[in-house]
Scaffold this active site. Sequence first.
Site, PDB file in Angstrom:
ATOM      1  N   SER A 153      12.084 -37.987 -14.674  1.00 16.70           N
ATOM      2  CA  SER A 153      11.486 -37.171 -13.775  1.00 16.70           C
ATOM      3  C   SER A 153      12.011 -36.800 -12.471  1.00 16.70           C
ATOM      4  O   SER A 153      11.427 -36.125 -11.580  1.00 16.70           O
ATOM      5  CB  SER A 153       9.930 -37.638 -13.994  1.00 16.70           C
ATOM      6  OG  SER A 153       9.776 -38.771 -13.376  1.00 16.70           O
ATOM      7  N   LYS A 184       7.389 -41.827  -8.501  1.00 17.87           N
ATOM      8  CA  LYS A 184       7.353 -40.386  -8.076  1.00 17.87           C
ATOM      9  C   LYS A 184       7.392 -40.206  -6.471  1.00 17.87           C
ATOM     10  O   LYS A 184       7.625 -41.350  -5.949  1.00 17.87           O
ATOM     11  CB  LYS A 184       6.165 -39.780  -8.468  1.00 17.87           C
ATOM     12  CG  LYS A 184       5.662 -39.789  -9.844  1.00 17.87           C
ATOM     13  CD  LYS A 184       6.538 -38.776 -10.727  1.00 17.87           C
ATOM     14  CE  LYS A 184       6.026 -38.931 -12.237  1.00 17.87           C
ATOM     15  NZ  LYS A 184       7.036 -38.054 -13.151  1.00 17.87           N
TER      16      LYS A 184
END
Length: 266
Positions: free
Chosen positions: A45, A108
Site C-alpha cells: 500500500s 500509511k
Amino acid sequence: MQTDNTKSNTNKTAKQEWGSFVFVICIALLIRILIMEPFTVPTGSMKATILENDYIFSTKYSYGYSNYSLSFFDFIPLFKGRIFAREPERGDIVVFRPPHDMSVRYIKRLIGLPGDKIQLIDDVIYINDKKIERTEVGTYISEEGIKYLKFKETLPNGRTYFSYKLAPIYGVIYNDRYGNTDVFYVPEGKYFFLGDNRDQSNDSRVNLGFVPFENFIAKAQFIWFSTKITWWDNDIGVINLVLKLKPWIESVRLNRIFRNLYNTDV
C-alpha cells in the site's frame, strides 16, 4: 578436587553472567518499548516508498506514548490518551493500530490533521479547499512488471514525497473510488491517512476511516533491510526453510538498505 572457595567462585561467576544476561535483555526490551522498534511491511500500500518485505526502523518516542505504542502492553488498558505527546506533522509515515482491527498494524502517510477538510478530485488532494502541488515526474515499474505513474507531491507544510498511480491500462476501475472522493471532515483528535500507492491502498478514503491519535505506535524512519521474498514460514518445515535460505539471501535488495524514508532524491 574442587574446594569450597572454587565452588564459591564458580557460583559467583555464574550469577554474574546470568545477571549480565538479564540486564542486557532488560535494556533491549526498554529500547524496543520506549525508543525504537523494527517492523516488517507485508503489503504494497506504500509502494514504491516502502515495498513488501521492507524492514522498517521506527521511533517510538516521536509522538509520546499510549497503550498501543508500548510493546507488550498494547492490549492492557494502562491509561487513556498519550503521555509526553508530540504533535505529528503532515507527511509523516506512521505505524498505527487501525480502529476496525486492533490485532494488526498499518503503515500509511499522514495527510489530514484534526479540523481539516480533505477531498481528492481527479487524483489531486485538496486540503481545506486548496489543492496541493502535484507534478508527474516519471514512471515506476514494479518487480512484478506493473507500470505506475510517479508523482511528486508537496503538502502545505513544505513536506515533499512521491506517490504512485497505476498506469491507465490498469487503473480505470479505480478512478471513481480512489481518485474522486467525498469530502472528509477530520474530527478533533483524529487523523486522515493515505497510502503512497494510491490505487491499491486500504486507507482513510475507503475502509480505514479516521485514526485516533491514541492508536499511533511510532514514526517510520528508515529501511534497515529488504528482501524480495520471505524466508521464515511456520508452515513449511525445517528442511524447506533450509532450502529457501539461499534464494532468500539472493533476493536481498541491497539498494534499499539504510534508505531514509523521507529522502526524495531517490
